[in-house]
Design a protein around this motif. Structure first.
Motif, PDB file in Angstrom:
ATOM      1  N   MET A   1       2.498   8.316  -6.286  1.00 40.97           N
ATOM      2  CA  MET A   1       3.618   7.754  -7.039  1.00 40.97           C
ATOM      3  C   MET A   1       3.395   7.997  -8.523  1.00 40.97           C
ATOM      4  SD  MET A   1       6.429   6.196  -6.508  1.00 40.97           S
ATOM      5  CE  MET A   1       7.538   6.337  -7.870  1.00 40.97           C
ATOM      6  N   GLU A   3       3.837   6.877 -11.771  1.00 41.74           N
ATOM      7  CA  GLU A   3       4.251   5.698 -12.529  1.00 41.74           C
ATOM      8  C   GLU A   3       4.700   6.061 -13.932  1.00 41.74           C
ATOM      9  OE1 GLU A   3       1.345   2.653 -12.462  1.00 41.74           O
ATOM     10  OE2 GLU A   3       1.191   2.583 -10.275  1.00 41.74           O
ATOM     11  N   LEU A   6       8.341   6.989 -13.786  1.00 37.15           N
ATOM     12  CA  LEU A   6       9.189   5.795 -13.676  1.00 37.15           C
ATOM     13  C   LEU A   6       9.301   5.097 -15.024  1.00 37.15           C
ATOM     14  CD1 LEU A   6       8.190   4.122 -10.282  1.00 37.15           C
ATOM     15  CD2 LEU A   6      10.340   5.222 -10.861  1.00 37.15           C
ATOM     16  N   LEU A  35      13.488   0.204  -9.224  1.00 37.44           N
ATOM     17  CA  LEU A  35      12.112   0.674  -9.356  1.00 37.44           C
ATOM     18  C   LEU A  35      11.272   0.280  -8.143  1.00 37.44           C
ATOM     19  CD1 LEU A  35      11.456  -0.165 -13.116  1.00 37.44           C
ATOM     20  CD2 LEU A  35      11.893   2.078 -12.128  1.00 37.44           C
ATOM     21  N   VAL A  36      11.505  -0.929  -7.632  1.00 35.95           N
ATOM     22  CA  VAL A  36      10.800  -1.353  -6.420  1.00 35.95           C
ATOM     23  C   VAL A  36      11.158  -0.437  -5.260  1.00 35.95           C
ATOM     24  CG1 VAL A  36      10.567  -3.199  -4.718  1.00 35.95           C
ATOM     25  CG2 VAL A  36      10.575  -3.750  -7.151  1.00 35.95           C
ATOM     26  N   VAL A  39       9.346   2.933  -5.642  1.00 33.51           N
ATOM     27  CA  VAL A  39       7.938   2.875  -5.237  1.00 33.51           C
ATOM     28  C   VAL A  39       7.813   2.931  -3.714  1.00 33.51           C
ATOM     29  CG1 VAL A  39       5.894   1.398  -5.208  1.00 33.51           C
ATOM     30  CG2 VAL A  39       7.202   1.664  -7.313  1.00 33.51           C
ATOM     31  N   ARG A  40       8.783   2.355  -3.022  1.00 32.30           N
ATOM     32  CA  ARG A  40       8.747   2.320  -1.553  1.00 32.30           C
ATOM     33  C   ARG A  40       9.196   3.647  -0.933  1.00 32.30           C
ATOM     34  NH1 ARG A  40      12.814   1.221   1.781  1.00 32.30           N
ATOM     35  NH2 ARG A  40      14.088   0.429   0.057  1.00 32.30           N
ATOM     36  N   TRP A  42      10.039   6.913  -2.653  1.00 34.33           N
ATOM     37  CA  TRP A  42       9.733   8.239  -3.206  1.00 34.33           C
ATOM     38  C   TRP A  42       8.501   8.919  -2.636  1.00 34.33           C
ATOM     39  CZ3 TRP A  42      10.937   8.349  -9.171  1.00 34.33           C
ATOM     40  CH2 TRP A  42      12.307   8.121  -9.360  1.00 34.33           C
ATOM     41  N   PRO A  43       7.405   8.191  -2.363  1.00 32.88           N
ATOM     42  CA  PRO A  43       6.234   8.912  -1.846  1.00 32.88           C
ATOM     43  C   PRO A  43       6.532   9.731  -0.600  1.00 32.88           C
ATOM     44  CG  PRO A  43       5.609   6.711  -2.538  1.00 32.88           C
ATOM     45  CD  PRO A  43       7.106   6.763  -2.600  1.00 32.88           C
TER      46      PRO A  43
END
Length: 390
Positions: A1, A3, A6, A35-36, A39-40, A42-43
């Motif tokens: 991720m 960061e 983001l 954004l949450v 994070v969930r 995009w990977p």
């Protein structure tokens, strides 16, 4: 991720929502939700257009909240304006958001805290560290600020002074904290300087460049702090220094001195010295006198005491220090340094150890602990530096 990606996209996405009519508090909540989700999601499924993805998801989150709100009928026109698929606009709304967060309805401290949270991307804990207050206290401050501006249309930007305080605090957090925002603060200040002919904006940009020029020399390979006098000046960025000095000279020519210009002048005098021993401490004291006149700040007076100790001798510095409240941050560390320069090693070692116990930053605490150990070692070897009367 990623960061960092983001963090860099957050201000643009927030700005787009505000520009489309979302009130700031609701927009910030929606962006945080997006954004949450990023994070969930995009990977496993990275989007081709990260910014567009965030805008779309944040806008939908905002609309979901809007539809559930009692003011739904007043906002029905927003429901029809969901952004069309495709790349998001390339406009940079970050600087505009800095002004909008400095809203007249907020106190300066609340404006700074809200901007650091919503635009700068800092966590509540990092902002609390910058303010030297408990995290819970800062969380309450930010929540109150969001409630204050909830439903307020940001059509009255705040003043330049508040924006400059925000930018400088972001720069300092990026310079010494665990989130590197120094380059972003410089970029935004450049943008502000290009848009506004204001000597204090130029002064802040010069100050940032002059401080940033020394960044590579501020820490040793093991991560320990290197004091200014001991830094390898060959590692300083001479291009950044030259640019900072040129910008400062142009700002001073306006003859409207402000605190950032005065701070930049002090930094320029440090940068101008080929060796620490050649620093023009007399001029530095004169600039600190100007800063005291402009701000009346006890912290400025504390730094001035160090400069007086270098220009007129450690006892003169200790006399200046005696007039200040000993509860000031770094007061004990300054006293330790001046007592060491005056040859009183036992007192200096004791004060260094005490200052280490008071330090909130790990690197600074380690540095002060090493200073105390060094002096205790010298005492054990029977070695005493020459007494200094200057």
């Amino acid at each position: 991720m990623d960061e960092a990606l983001l963090r860099s996209l957050t201000p643009d996405v927030l700005g787009i929502l505000v520009r489309r009519g979302a009130d700031f508090a609701a927009a910030e909540d929606a962006v945080q939700d997006a954004l949450v989700d990023a994070v969930r999601v995009w990977p496993a499924d990275p989007p081709r257009d990260p910014k567009g993805w965030l805008v779309t998801v944040a806008w939908r989150r905002f609309l979901d909240a809007t539809r559930a709100d009692t003011a739904r009928r007043r906002r029905e026109d927003l429901v029809e304006d969901e952004p069309a698929p495709g790349p998001a606009a390339a406009a940079d709304d970050t600087l505009r958001l800095y002004f909008l967060c400095a809203h007249p309805s907020l106190t300066p401290s609340s404006a700074v805290a809200l901007t650091l949270r919503a635009v700068g991307g800092l966590t509540t804990r990092q902002i609390a560290r910058a303010y030297l207050v408990p995290e819970a206290t800062m969380a309450q401050r930010i929540s109150r600020a969001k409630r204050t501006v909830s439903g307020v249309r940001f059509d009255r930007p705040g003043d330049v002074a508040t924006v400059l305080r925000v930018l400088y605090l972001v720069f300092n957090e990026g310079y010494s904290g665990d989130v590197d925002l120094a380059a972003e603060a410089i970029r935004l200040t450049r943008q502000l300087a290009a848009a506004i002919d204001h000597p204090e904006v130029a002064g802040l940009l010069a100050l940032m460049l002059l401080h940033h020029a020394r960044r590579a020399a501020r820490t040793a390979p093991d991560g320990s702090l290197v004091p200014l006098a001991a830094q390898n000046r060959g590692r300083w960025d001479t291009d950044a220094i030259a640019e900072g000095v040129a910008i400062l000279q142009a700002a001073l020519a306006h003859d409207r001195l402000g605190e950032f210009q005065a701070q930049a002048a002090i930094a320029a005098l440090h940068a101008d010295a080929p060796r620490a021993e050649e620093t023009d401490w007399v001029q530095i004291v004169e600039w600190y006198d100007e800063l005291v006149r402009l701000t009346g700040s006890p912290v400025v007076r504390l730094n001035r005491a160090v400069a007086v100790g270098e220009a007129d001798g450690p006892r003169a510095g200790l006399a200046a220090l005696a007039a200040l409240d000993d509860s000031l941050p770094r007061h004990t560390a300054v006293a330790a340094y001046l007592h060491e320069r005056d040859g009183d090693l036992p007192r200096a070692a004791l004060l260094y150890a005490r200052a280490a116990g008071q330090a909130t930053d790990t690197a600074e605490r380690d540095h002060l602990t090493r200073q105390a150990a060094r002096l205790n070692s010298l005492r054990g070897q029977g070695s005493t530096p020459p007494h200094s009367s200057r």
